[in-house]
Design an enzyme around this catalytic site. Structure first.
Site, PDB file in Angstrom:
ATOM      1  N   ASN A 156      -2.478   4.576  16.153  1.00  0.00           N
ATOM      2  CA  ASN A 156      -3.625   4.224  15.327  1.00  0.00           C
ATOM      3  C   ASN A 156      -3.971   2.761  15.623  1.00  0.00           C
ATOM      4  O   ASN A 156      -3.233   1.867  15.244  1.00  0.00           O
ATOM      5  CB  ASN A 156      -3.232   4.410  13.850  1.00  0.00           C
ATOM      6  CG  ASN A 156      -4.446   4.515  12.953  1.00  0.00           C
ATOM      7  OD1 ASN A 156      -5.579   4.277  13.378  1.00  0.00           O
ATOM      8  ND2 ASN A 156      -4.222   4.857  11.706  1.00  0.00           N
ATOM      9  N   CYS A 185       0.046   2.216   8.683  1.00  0.00           N
ATOM     10  CA  CYS A 185       0.882   1.062   8.357  1.00  0.00           C
ATOM     11  C   CYS A 185       0.136  -0.271   8.270  1.00  0.00           C
ATOM     12  O   CYS A 185      -0.421  -0.724   9.247  1.00  0.00           O
ATOM     13  CB  CYS A 185       1.888   0.932   9.503  1.00  0.00           C
ATOM     14  SG  CYS A 185       3.553   1.119   9.000  1.00  0.00           S
ATOM     15  N   CYS A 195       7.280  -7.230   6.999  1.00  0.00           N
ATOM     16  CA  CYS A 195       8.478  -6.742   7.717  1.00  0.00           C
ATOM     17  C   CYS A 195       9.021  -7.881   8.554  1.00  0.00           C
ATOM     18  O   CYS A 195       8.250  -8.687   9.083  1.00  0.00           O
ATOM     19  CB  CYS A 195       8.086  -5.560   8.622  1.00  0.00           C
ATOM     20  SG  CYS A 195       9.491  -4.695   9.359  1.00  0.00           S
ATOM     21  N   CYS A 215       2.793  -2.251  15.979  1.00  0.00           N
ATOM     22  CA  CYS A 215       2.686  -2.020  14.530  1.00  0.00           C
ATOM     23  C   CYS A 215       2.005  -3.201  13.857  1.00  0.00           C
ATOM     24  O   CYS A 215       2.401  -4.351  14.068  1.00  0.00           O
ATOM     25  CB  CYS A 215       4.086  -1.808  13.939  1.00  0.00           C
ATOM     26  SG  CYS A 215       4.083  -1.765  12.134  1.00  0.00           S
ATOM     27  N   GLU A 223       0.812  -1.199   0.000  1.00  0.00           N
ATOM     28  CA  GLU A 223       0.000   0.000   0.000  1.00  0.00           C
ATOM     29  C   GLU A 223       0.848   1.251   0.000  1.00  0.00           C
ATOM     30  O   GLU A 223       2.031   1.235   0.330  1.00  0.00           O
ATOM     31  CB  GLU A 223      -0.914   0.004   1.207  1.00  0.00           C
ATOM     32  CG  GLU A 223      -0.127  -0.041   2.477  1.00  0.00           C
ATOM     33  CD  GLU A 223      -1.004  -0.379   3.657  1.00  0.00           C
ATOM     34  OE1 GLU A 223      -1.950  -1.165   3.485  1.00  0.00           O
ATOM     35  OE2 GLU A 223      -0.736   0.150   4.733  1.00  0.00           O
ATOM     36  N   CYS A 268       3.535   8.420   1.145  1.00  0.00           N
ATOM     37  CA  CYS A 268       4.135   7.457   2.068  1.00  0.00           C
ATOM     38  C   CYS A 268       4.297   6.139   1.321  1.00  0.00           C
ATOM     39  O   CYS A 268       3.305   5.553   0.878  1.00  0.00           O
ATOM     40  CB  CYS A 268       3.193   7.318   3.271  1.00  0.00           C
ATOM     41  SG  CYS A 268       3.709   6.066   4.425  1.00  0.00           S
ATOM     42  N   GLU A 301      11.017  -2.227   6.642  1.00  0.00           N
ATOM     43  CA  GLU A 301      12.159  -1.497   7.203  1.00  0.00           C
ATOM     44  C   GLU A 301      13.085  -1.133   6.038  1.00  0.00           C
ATOM     45  O   GLU A 301      13.782  -1.996   5.495  1.00  0.00           O
ATOM     46  CB  GLU A 301      12.868  -2.405   8.230  1.00  0.00           C
ATOM     47  CG  GLU A 301      14.207  -1.906   8.728  1.00  0.00           C
ATOM     48  CD  GLU A 301      14.217  -0.438   9.168  1.00  0.00           C
ATOM     49  OE1 GLU A 301      13.445  -0.070  10.062  1.00  0.00           O
ATOM     50  OE2 GLU A 301      15.003   0.352   8.588  1.00  0.00           O
ATOM     51  N   LEU A 317      11.665   6.159  17.599  1.00  0.00           N
ATOM     52  CA  LEU A 317      12.239   6.002  18.940  1.00  0.00           C
ATOM     53  C   LEU A 317      11.227   5.356  19.903  1.00  0.00           C
ATOM     54  O   LEU A 317      11.479   4.290  20.448  1.00  0.00           O
ATOM     55  CB  LEU A 317      12.719   7.365  19.450  1.00  0.00           C
ATOM     56  CG  LEU A 317      13.592   7.324  20.707  1.00  0.00           C
ATOM     57  CD1 LEU A 317      14.879   6.556  20.464  1.00  0.00           C
ATOM     58  CD2 LEU A 317      13.911   8.741  21.196  1.00  0.00           C
ATOM     59  N   HIS A 318      10.127   6.003  20.127  1.00  0.00           N
ATOM     60  CA  HIS A 318       8.978   5.464  20.871  1.00  0.00           C
ATOM     61  C   HIS A 318       9.182   5.165  22.352  1.00  0.00           C
ATOM     62  O   HIS A 318       8.220   4.885  23.062  1.00  0.00           O
ATOM     63  CB  HIS A 318       8.401   4.207  20.207  1.00  0.00           C
ATOM     64  CG  HIS A 318       8.116   4.352  18.763  1.00  0.00           C
ATOM     65  ND1 HIS A 318       7.518   5.458  18.230  1.00  0.00           N
ATOM     66  CD2 HIS A 318       8.367   3.531  17.698  1.00  0.00           C
ATOM     67  CE1 HIS A 318       7.390   5.314  16.921  1.00  0.00           C
ATOM     68  NE2 HIS A 318       7.916   4.159  16.573  1.00  0.00           N
ATOM     69  N   CYS A 351       7.734  -5.007  15.837  1.00  0.00           N
ATOM     70  CA  CYS A 351       7.363  -3.963  16.794  1.00  0.00           C
ATOM     71  C   CYS A 351       5.934  -4.248  17.257  1.00  0.00           C
ATOM     72  O   CYS A 351       5.048  -4.489  16.425  1.00  0.00           O
ATOM     73  CB  CYS A 351       7.473  -2.589  16.153  1.00  0.00           C
ATOM     74  SG  CYS A 351       9.130  -2.288  15.491  1.00  0.00           S
TER      75      CYS A 351
HETATM   76  N1  SAH Z   1      10.034   0.383   9.495  1.00  0.00           N
HETATM   77  C1  SAH Z   1      10.247   1.779   9.526  1.00  0.00           C
HETATM   78  C2  SAH Z   1       9.318   2.546   8.603  1.00  0.00           C
HETATM   79  C3  SAH Z   1       7.894   2.092   8.533  1.00  0.00           C
HETATM   80  S1  SAH Z   1       6.921   2.368   9.991  1.00  0.00           S
HETATM   81  C4  SAH Z   1      10.151   2.301  10.939  1.00  0.00           C
HETATM   82  O1  SAH Z   1       9.767   1.553  11.812  1.00  0.00           O
HETATM   83  O2  SAH Z   1      10.525   3.446  11.153  1.00  0.00           O
HETATM   84  C5  SAH Z   1       6.631   4.131   9.921  1.00  0.00           C
HETATM   85  C6  SAH Z   1       6.224   4.746  11.259  1.00  0.00           C
HETATM   86  O3  SAH Z   1       4.885   4.368  11.611  1.00  0.00           O
HETATM   87  C7  SAH Z   1       7.119   4.316  12.402  1.00  0.00           C
HETATM   88  O4  SAH Z   1       7.478   5.395  13.221  1.00  0.00           O
HETATM   89  C8  SAH Z   1       6.210   3.363  13.136  1.00  0.00           C
HETATM   90  O5  SAH Z   1       6.649   3.209  14.442  1.00  0.00           O
HETATM   91  C9  SAH Z   1       4.867   4.023  12.982  1.00  0.00           C
HETATM   92  N2  SAH Z   1       3.721   3.143  13.271  1.00  0.00           N
HETATM   93  C10 SAH Z   1       3.607   1.832  13.042  1.00  0.00           C
HETATM   94  N3  SAH Z   1       2.405   1.373  13.444  1.00  0.00           N
HETATM   95  C11 SAH Z   1       1.737   2.424  13.938  1.00  0.00           C
HETATM   96  C12 SAH Z   1       0.436   2.594  14.520  1.00  0.00           C
HETATM   97  N4  SAH Z   1      -0.400   1.578  14.638  1.00  0.00           N
HETATM   98  N5  SAH Z   1       0.078   3.827  14.939  1.00  0.00           N
HETATM   99  C13 SAH Z   1       0.921   4.887  14.782  1.00  0.00           C
HETATM  100  N6  SAH Z   1       2.152   4.783  14.253  1.00  0.00           N
HETATM  101  C14 SAH Z   1       2.572   3.567  13.845  1.00  0.00           C
HETATM  102 FE1  SF4 Z   2       8.576  -3.035  10.736  1.00  0.00          FE
HETATM  103 FE2  SF4 Z   2       8.610  -0.349  11.159  1.00  0.00          FE
HETATM  104 FE3  SF4 Z   2       6.415  -1.818  11.731  1.00  0.00          FE
HETATM  105 FE4  SF4 Z   2       8.615  -2.041  13.252  1.00  0.00          FE
HETATM  106  S1  SF4 Z   2       7.344  -0.192  12.987  1.00  0.00           S
HETATM  107  S2  SF4 Z   2       7.352  -3.752  12.474  1.00  0.00           S
HETATM  108  S3  SF4 Z   2      10.224  -1.831  11.699  1.00  0.00           S
HETATM  109  S4  SF4 Z   2       7.301  -1.532   9.710  1.00  0.00           S
END
Ligand code: SAH
Ligand code: SF4
Length: 407
Positions: free
Chosen positions: A334, A377, A138, A145, A118, A131, A204, A258-259, A142
């Site tokens: 989200n 995502c 992936c 995610c 997507e 985006c 990633e 970072l989170h 995380c």
């Molecule tokens: N893998 C890379 C890029 C894709 S994720 C990374 O982790 O940076 C892009 C961003 O969306 C990241 O900051 C991720 O932590 C965030 N993200 C993933 N799932 C999410 C969700 N459910 N709500 C808000 N942000 C989210």
């Molecule tokens: Fe992969 Fe980024 Fe999602 Fe982590 S936040 S699972 S690195 S897409």
């Protein structure tokens, strides 16, 4: 907000033989295509330049439109190659203008239906951000995610990354002198709709380093798609050894997911932290090539209720980032079906952002966009995968919106 009805491409008849597409190729890739059909070496550089201009500057979809190339070569090209873009299997338009496309990649073999990924377009007052995805799924997991719950299928190729931008320009009527498809907005001020790209879709990007690097080479080429490197942001969960090379070889902006401000919590939220802990990650950031106040690193921080959103954590965040030219993006979580997390309350987010703001960071809270179409995502793909065959068919016929069909 009511999402608009999904506009989907009519079901395409499966072509028996798929000709390889030239869309998304590097100059070397185009040169190889010309060599394959016997264009002499001394002529190829000039031909690559012509193809490049037609494909990337004008966005043509038919070799016959390449009027600077002789009829004979045009016919030969058309016989062996196509200019196909990934198929748009669903397009959702949010009431706030956010557009989300589900794209089906060309099958890689006879048993492959074609991987689906997507791509989301977010219009804002001063920019239009696309985006893009770098992988199908992936390998990282995380916990907050949704993509992290899906297995990695494969890296996207350079062509598959570049063509996400081409699909967007095509669907938005953003290529010069081309008639826009139905439902497109057409720029009327000479500006372009897609002005920025963020690698924040699935995957990633630093685990697909070569694919992403070469795609950025094509996207930033000033004879073609012409996006500035400073308008491209690569977001990583923290693949420390690749951060320096990213700066050296791609020269884009960097975003770090970072989170969390403590290793124990980050180990849980972003398991890659066990391999590359916060200290190593921030050291790599301090050494990011080209870092300056004009080229700051964005730190993304997803707001998870009762998990990482206390005042003490906001203060620690500010302390950790001291000395690094940084921007902080607080992202409202989200939620997705089955997640154990909730988004922090609005008052909590405001309080957190106030602490960050007082420390001198403009900390825009990333307004959730396209919530009515689940524009986060991994979510369009998973919703569509859940649809029954009947709902999928209806969706393809454009009769229901995806959200309704998913239930
Ligand atoms: N893998 C890379 C890029 C894709 S994720 C990374 O982790 O940076 C892009 C961003 O969306 C990241 O900051 C991720 O932590 C965030 N993200 C993933 N799932 C999410 C969700 N459910 N709500 C808000 N942000 C989210
Ligand atoms: Fe992969 Fe980024 Fe999602 Fe982590 S936040 S699972 S690195 S897409």
């Amino acid at each position: 907000m009511n999402p608009s009805v999904v506009e989907a491409a009519p079901p395409a008849a499966e072509p028996v033989v798929r000709r390889p597409s030239l869309a998304g190729r590097t100059r070397a890739g185009l040169d190889a295509a010309l060599a394959e059909i016997g264009v002499p070496e001394k002529e190829r550089r000039m031909r690559v330049g012509q193809l490049w201009n037609w494909i990337y500057h004008y966005g043509v979809r038919d070799f016959q439109e390449m009027t600077t190339i002789g009829k004979g070569l045009r016919a030969q090209l058309a016989e062996h190659f196509s200019l196909d873009l990934p198929e748009v299997t669903a397009e959702q338009v949010s009431s706030d203008g956010t557009r989300k496309w589900l794209l089906r990649m060309a099958p890689t073999g006879p048993r492959d239906r074609g991987a689906e990924i997507e791509c989301v377009y977010i219009p804002e007052v001063d920019r239009g951000t696309l985006c893009v995805s770098s992988q199908v799924g992936c390998t990282l997991t995380c916990t907050f995610c949704h993509t992290g719950t899906q297995r990695l299928v494969r890296n996207l190729t350079t062509e598959e990354i570049v063509t996400q931008l081409m699909v967007a320009r095509d669907r938005l009527g953003d290529f010069p002198n081309r008639s826009a498809p139905d439902g497109a907005f057409v720029p009327n001020d000479g500006g372009r709709f897609v002005s920025n790209i963020v690698f924040m879709g699935m995957g990633e990007p630093l685990y697909n380093f070569d694919g992403v690097r070469d795609a950025i080479g094509v996207i930033t080429d000033d004879q073609g798609l012409s996006l500035g490197r400073r308008r491209i942001t690569v977001s990583t969960s923290g693949v420390v050894p690749q951060i320096g090379p990213l700066g050296d070889e791609m020269g884009t902006m960097l975003a770090i997911s970072l989170h969390a401000v403590r290793d124990d919590l980050r180990n849980e939220l972003v398991p890659l932290n066990r391999k590359y802990p916060i200290k190593d990650l921030l050291d790599a950031c301090r050494n990011y090539p080209g870092l300056s106040n004009a080229k700051r690193i964005t730190f993304e921080y997803v707001m998870l209720k009762g998990v990482n959103d206390s005042d003490a954590e906001a203060r620690e965040l500010v302390r950790l980032l001291k000395g690094i030219p940084a921007k902080i993006n607080l992202i409202p979580f989200n939620p997705w079906p089955g997640t154990k997390y909730e988004c922090s309350d609005w008052e909590r987010i405001e309080r957190f952002s106030e602490i960050v703001f007082r420390a001198g960071y403009a900390s825009p809270v990333r307004t959730p966009r396209g919530r009515d179409i689940l524009a986060a995502c991994g979510q369009l793909k998973s919703e569509t995968e859940k649809l029954s065959a009947r709902a999928r068919l209806m969706l393809e016929q454009g009769e229901v919106d995806a959200a309704a069909a998913a239930h």
